[in-house]
Design an enzyme around this catalytic site. Structure first.
Site, mmCIF file in Angstrom:
data_model
loop_
_atom_site.group_PDB
_atom_site.id
_atom_site.type_symbol
_atom_site.label_atom_id
_atom_site.label_comp_id
_atom_site.label_asym_id
_atom_site.label_seq_id
_atom_site.Cartn_x
_atom_site.Cartn_y
_atom_site.Cartn_z
ATOM 1 N N HIS A 123 37.121 43.146 44.618
ATOM 2 C CA HIS A 123 37.594 44.528 44.436
ATOM 3 C C HIS A 123 36.783 45.541 45.250
ATOM 4 C CE1 HIS A 123 40.397 43.307 41.411
ATOM 5 N NE2 HIS A 123 39.471 42.917 40.552
ATOM 6 N N ASP A 160 42.566 34.781 42.137
ATOM 7 C CA ASP A 160 42.115 35.536 40.957
ATOM 8 C C ASP A 160 43.336 36.255 40.369
ATOM 9 O OD1 ASP A 160 39.256 36.854 39.860
ATOM 10 O OD2 ASP A 160 41.000 38.177 39.641
ATOM 11 N N HIS A 162 43.634 39.113 39.315
ATOM 12 C CA HIS A 162 43.711 40.500 39.781
ATOM 13 C C HIS A 162 43.895 40.540 41.294
ATOM 14 C CE1 HIS A 162 41.199 40.548 36.077
ATOM 15 N NE2 HIS A 162 41.973 41.586 35.795
ATOM 16 N N ASP A 248 40.665 33.603 36.051
ATOM 17 C CA ASP A 248 41.125 34.441 34.949
ATOM 18 C C ASP A 248 42.638 34.441 34.773
ATOM 19 O OD1 ASP A 248 41.125 35.712 37.396
ATOM 20 O OD2 ASP A 248 40.041 37.492 36.729
HETATM 21 ZN ZN LIG Z 1 39.954 38.876 38.165
#
Ligand SMILES: [Zn+2]
Length: 315
Positions: A123, A160, A162, A248
């Protein structure tokens, strides 16, 4: 032989009561030890990135802010990104270790590398730390492969749960580093990663986003993953594949959860290994991102490493 990087140094990034905490690495270590897989791996040492090398990816104030807050004893870089006194140094070690993993693989010493580091990185954008991430480890790794090892093309695969907005931002206008992300569809955090985000300028077509709706079944997810990987390989024949390996999307994960089981990460690893075997003599550098259910994380990393190590054993 697969090289694995893990060290208690990475537990010194103390986030307190936070999903991205040091116990994650302890859970992975316990699962790997019980699995017997470590016998199939060589261990690599921690390397520390020189702060000036962050400038290959980040604006100067990204490092300055992390350093200043850590030096003051710790605090927040944004609403959910916590640093402790040691975090700046640990983050430089995380990035430096992933860069060293690129050296180990690009030099031909090892075919696959797994970096069990924290803090995570995907991120972190060129201009700011965010989303539990201080510095963008995989982006720095891709730059190392390009600049130092003259790799012509890199593929970053980010599974991931996200969207890897930071990595996308770094390479959005470039064709030499192709970014493929499969993730839970926006508006899920960080809110980016729609299918129509495809890169711009010279990089148009070199960003591939596959947003997945919550509730999608495992088989459907794996098919979407395979299709996206195929599309990515149609864009580039990479000299190295880097994985932003977040776990995740596991069904037990308290943060993400796309309904996957641990073995699904093995299936995805196999697809990436097959792609790497075809394109680049199997060269893969895998880097831990998210994964917040300790047992699910440990079990998923075992499935991931099982497939990575079996590639080297098949030579
Ligand atoms: Zn994540």
């Amino acid at each position: 032989m697969t090289i694995i990087f893990r060290d208690t140094l990475f537990t010194q990034h103390d986030t307190g009561r936070h999903p991205e905490n040091a116990a994650r690495l302890a859970a992975i270590d316990a699962a790997l030890t019980a699995s017997g897989l470590l016998d199939r791996c060589t261990s690599g040492p921690v390397s520390v990135l020189a702060a000036k090398d962050l400038l290959h990816v980040h604006a100067a104030d990204v490092a300055q802010k992390a350093q200043t807050v850590a030096a003051a004893g710790g605090g927040h870089l944004d609403a959910d990104t916590v640093v402790s006194a040691a975090s700046y140094d640990v983050a430089l070690a995380a990035a430096g270790t992933v860069v060293a993993a690129v050296d180990a693989v690009m030099s031909g010493k090892h075919r696959e590398a797994l970096c069990l580091i924290r803090p995570p990185g995907h991120h972190a954008t060129p201009s700011r730390s965010m989303g539990f991430c201080l510095f963008n480890n995989v982006a720095l790794a891709a730059e190392q492969a390009r600049r130092v090892h003259q790799a012509g093309r890199i593929l970053i695969v980010d599974w991931d749960v996200h969207h890897g907005n930071g990595t996308q931002d770094v390479f959005y206008e470039r064709a030499d580093v192709v970014f493929y992300s499969i993730h839970r569809a926006p508006p899920f955090y960080p809110g980016t990663g729609a299918a129509d985000e495809v890169g711009s300028g010279k990089g148009r077509g070199a960003t591939i986003n596959v947003p997945v709706e919550y509730g999608t079944g495992r088989q459907a997810y794996l098919q979407l993953f395979a299709d996206g990987l195929e599309r990515s390989l149609a864009v580039t024949k990479p000299d190295l594949i880097i994985i932003s390996a977040g776990f995740d999307a596991h069904r037990l994960d308290p943060v993400g959860n796309l309904g996957l089981e641990a073995e699904d990460f093995g299936a995805m690893t196999k697809l990436v290994c097959d792609a790497a075997a075809h394109a680049c003599q199997g060269r893969i550098v895998s880097c831990l991102e998210g994964g917040y259910h300790p047992q699910a994380l440990g079990a998923s990393v075992v499935e991931h490493l099982k497939v990575l190590t079996s590639q080297s054993m098949n030579i």
